[in-house]
Design an enzyme around this catalytic site. Structure first.
Site, PDB file in Angstrom:
ATOM      1  N   LYS A  51       4.197   0.505  11.301  1.00 57.26           N
ATOM      2  CA  LYS A  51       4.157   1.756  10.544  1.00 57.26           C
ATOM      3  C   LYS A  51       3.744   2.919  11.437  1.00 57.26           C
ATOM      4  O   LYS A  51       4.292   4.025  11.341  1.00 57.26           O
ATOM      5  CB  LYS A  51       3.196   1.606   9.364  1.00 57.26           C
ATOM      6  CG  LYS A  51       3.306   2.706   8.329  1.00 57.26           C
ATOM      7  CD  LYS A  51       2.512   2.350   7.086  1.00 57.26           C
ATOM      8  CE  LYS A  51       3.092   1.158   6.365  1.00 57.26           C
ATOM      9  NZ  LYS A  51       2.380   0.829   5.117  1.00 57.26           N
ATOM     10  N   GLU A  79       0.865  -1.180   0.000  1.00 58.51           N
ATOM     11  CA  GLU A  79       0.000   0.000   0.000  1.00 58.51           C
ATOM     12  C   GLU A  79       0.903   1.231   0.000  1.00 58.51           C
ATOM     13  O   GLU A  79       1.826   1.318   0.821  1.00 58.51           O
ATOM     14  CB  GLU A  79      -0.902   0.011   1.232  1.00 58.51           C
ATOM     15  CG  GLU A  79      -1.864   1.187   1.253  1.00 58.51           C
ATOM     16  CD  GLU A  79      -2.772   1.201   2.469  1.00 58.51           C
ATOM     17  OE1 GLU A  79      -3.546   2.166   2.609  1.00 58.51           O
ATOM     18  OE2 GLU A  79      -2.696   0.257   3.283  1.00 58.51           O
ATOM     19  N   ARG A  98       6.121 -13.494   9.142  1.00 61.08           N
ATOM     20  CA  ARG A  98       6.702 -12.188   8.879  1.00 61.08           C
ATOM     21  C   ARG A  98       8.033 -12.065   9.616  1.00 61.08           C
ATOM     22  O   ARG A  98       8.355 -12.868  10.499  1.00 61.08           O
ATOM     23  CB  ARG A  98       5.745 -11.079   9.316  1.00 61.08           C
ATOM     24  CG  ARG A  98       5.546 -10.986  10.810  1.00 61.08           C
ATOM     25  CD  ARG A  98       4.374 -10.094  11.181  1.00 61.08           C
ATOM     26  NE  ARG A  98       4.426  -8.812  10.504  1.00 61.08           N
ATOM     27  CZ  ARG A  98       3.439  -7.924  10.543  1.00 61.08           C
ATOM     28  NH1 ARG A  98       2.325  -8.207  11.198  1.00 61.08           N
ATOM     29  NH2 ARG A  98       3.547  -6.768   9.931  1.00 61.08           N
TER      30      ARG A  98
END
Length: 553
Positions: free
Chosen positions: A272, A37, A262
């Site tokens: 983030k 994104e 991850r």
């Protein structure tokens, strides 16, 4: 990617793809995608996904698309999109096609209308709070919305008017009609579309509704003909919804979603939201601060694309979450730079040395190899003069046991030059050492001294030709191995994450280096000419990694 990199190690995803190719699934095609994104800068966690998606495609003769998941216009920007493209290319990869979820907005809308016509979706006018209450819990089933049984024509009409902009944000959402008693909460009539009256970076004000990620993700994969949709493990519980959407609609294909663990790296924070906090509160000097785990930050610190790809191979791909030690990342960086970085000399904390038995105008050109194991790196001239600088810590008037550097009355070899003896120590009024008076043995250039052993070797820079420089010594940003566990980020910041050697002296060849050129500063570590601040008249270097593993236990 470099053709001389080692063959990738086997992992469960490679085994799945290998079996699919062997069995002729998808006609033997392999098409993956990296779908970020554009709402922030990529970080080291994304490097793992990039290397996996592009690497799998390359290994099996397939292709990988770069697709921007641009469905949240309030947080996305062209700045982030351009940075992502540059990061992927810098890592050494090139995408087959550059796609955007927004390319499919019309198709996604048509698919949503099809779900409504099939009785599989409805417009819900409940408030967000009401929907939360009706959703249920992990142990209790949800309850159906009063809007769930709206007539199909009414749902189509409301959905069309949502698109036209008749309603304000939050007035309605489009939900899938699945099962409010499902054990997997993601299957309890999830939201497919919401109203967002804001401009999009690509479509402007053309849309007033935007699709949710879970709905967009699977359909974008299908539209592009993706064969293997590789996601991190948090999407495992979303896979039933991925499959449900594709099963209910007539899509070109049904990609296989495969989840992997991850990256969790010690002394690093990848959230983030937390990274934005670090930037906004001024704890770091922007997204490309060399202490940041962003790709632009690691690049500015001097990490190499090859080393980051090697790091991803070393940690492997598994289904189990695990913490990776910082030593693994630094080891990959160090191994790459040891082979590829040319050697230079720099003095970070200068102490003046006067070689008194040389004439004041003495200047001798010495021949130095740029790399001790690579003749192809060439050689360079280094000026040797009567006055030089050495590291202050390379002299001691109270030496500890086994100290092999310079002491008063003792000898040491200057790297690539002569053996010198310290004859006199000069101090200022406060007693601080400001100068060493030394003599040299003229018969020791390239030769061992006769009748004695001199074990210590130290680096140096000519006081006449050396160039003043700023050297930034970076360390980990946090004092805790899991900083994300701290309630207050500021409480675990490392106060020594950046130390600046403002009075460093470097040899002229370093000052002339181009930005982003990497070197080993002999005996000090690996450094890079800063990509933004370094100039020949004002050299600036960043420490990439220490010469040896400082994490060894």
């Amino acid at each position: 990617m470099a053709s001389n990199e080692p063959a990738p190690a086997s992992n469960f995803i490679r085994n799945i793809v290998k079996a699919d190719v062997a069995n002729g699934k998808h006609d033997g095609r392999v098409l993956t995608r990296f779908p970020p994104e554009p709402n922030g800068y990529l970080h080291v966690g994304h490097v793992k996904s990039i290397c996996l998606n592009f690497g799998i495609a390359e290994e099996f003769g397939g292709q990988c698309n770069l697709r921007f998941d641009d469905t949240n216009p309030g947080k996305e920007s062209t700045e982030y999109a351009e940075a992502i493209e540059e990061d992927v290319r810098w890592l050494g990869f090139e995408w087959a096609e550059h796609r955007h979820a927004s390319d499919y907005f019309e198709q996604l809308y048509d698919y949503a209308c099809q779900l409504i016509r099939d009785g599989k979706a409805y417009v819900d006018s409940s408030t967000a709070e009401e929907m939360r209450e009706m959703r249920g819990t992990l142990t209790e089933p949800g309850t159906e919305s009063p809007c769930r049984d709206r007539p199909i024509e009414q749902n189509l009409d409301l959905f069309e008017r949502m698109r036209a902009g008749e309603f304000e944000d939050g007035a309605h959402v489009l939900r899938a009609k699945i099962d409010m008693s499902a054990g997997n909460i993601n299957m309890r009539d999830p939201t497919l579309y919401r109203i967002r009256k804001m401009d999009h970076i690509r479509t402007g004000d053309a849309w007033n509704i935007y699709p949710m990620y879970d709905y967009t993700h699977c359909l974008s994969d299908a539209i592009e003909g993706i064969t293997h949709s590789l996601c991190t493990l948090e999407f495992e519980d979303h896979r039933p919804l991925y499959d449900w959407v594709l099963d209910e609609l007539e899509t070109p294909c049904h990609p296989q979603q495969i989840e992997f663990a991850r990256l969790s790296l010690e002394y690093t924070m990848l959230s983030k939201r937390r990274l934005i906090q670090l930037v906004d509160e001024g704890h770091v000097q922007g997204w490309d601060d060399p202490r940041m785990p962003t790709i632009v930050g690691m690049r500015r610190r001097g990490y190499t694309p090859a080393a980051l790809r090697d790091f991803c191979e070393r940690i492997g791909v598994t289904k189990n979450d695990a913490w990776i030690e910082m030593a693994v990342l630094e080891g990959a960086i160090r191994d790459d730079l040891n082979v590829n970085a040319e050697r230079r000399m720099a003095v970070l904390d200068p102490l003046k040395v006067v070689i008194t038995d040389l004439p004041e105008d003495h200047e001798q050109i010495l021949d130095f190899a740029n790399h001790p194991q690579n003749e192809n790196a060439g050689r360079r001239d280094v000026g040797f003069t009567r006055e030089i600088f050495i590291e202050r810590e390379d002299f001691s008037d109270h030496p500890p046991p086994k100290y092999q550097r310079l002491v008063e009355g003792g000898e040491v070899r200057l790297r690539g030059s002569y053996i010198i003896r310290c004859d006199e120590v000069i101090r200022d009024d406060a007693g601080r050492i400001i100068e060493l008076r030394c003599s040299h043995d003229p018969d020791t250039l390239g030769r061992k001294p006769e009748g004695r052993k001199v074990k210590g070797v130290i680096h140096w820079v000519s006081a006449k030709t050396g160039v003043p420089a700023e050297v930034r010594l970076y360390d980990v940003l946090f004092t805790e191995s899991n900083p994300a566990a701290a309630a207050d980020v500021a409480s675990v910041l490392n106060p020594e994450s950046l130390t600046i050697a403002e009075n460093a002296i470097v040899e002229p060849a370093l000052a002339a280096a181009l930005p982003e050129t990497r070197f080993q500063f002999e005996r000090l570590g690996y450094f890079v000419a800063d990509r933004h601040d370094h100039t020949e008249s004002r050299p600036v270097f960043n420490r990439t990694v220490s010469l040896r593993d400082t994490w060894a236990r």
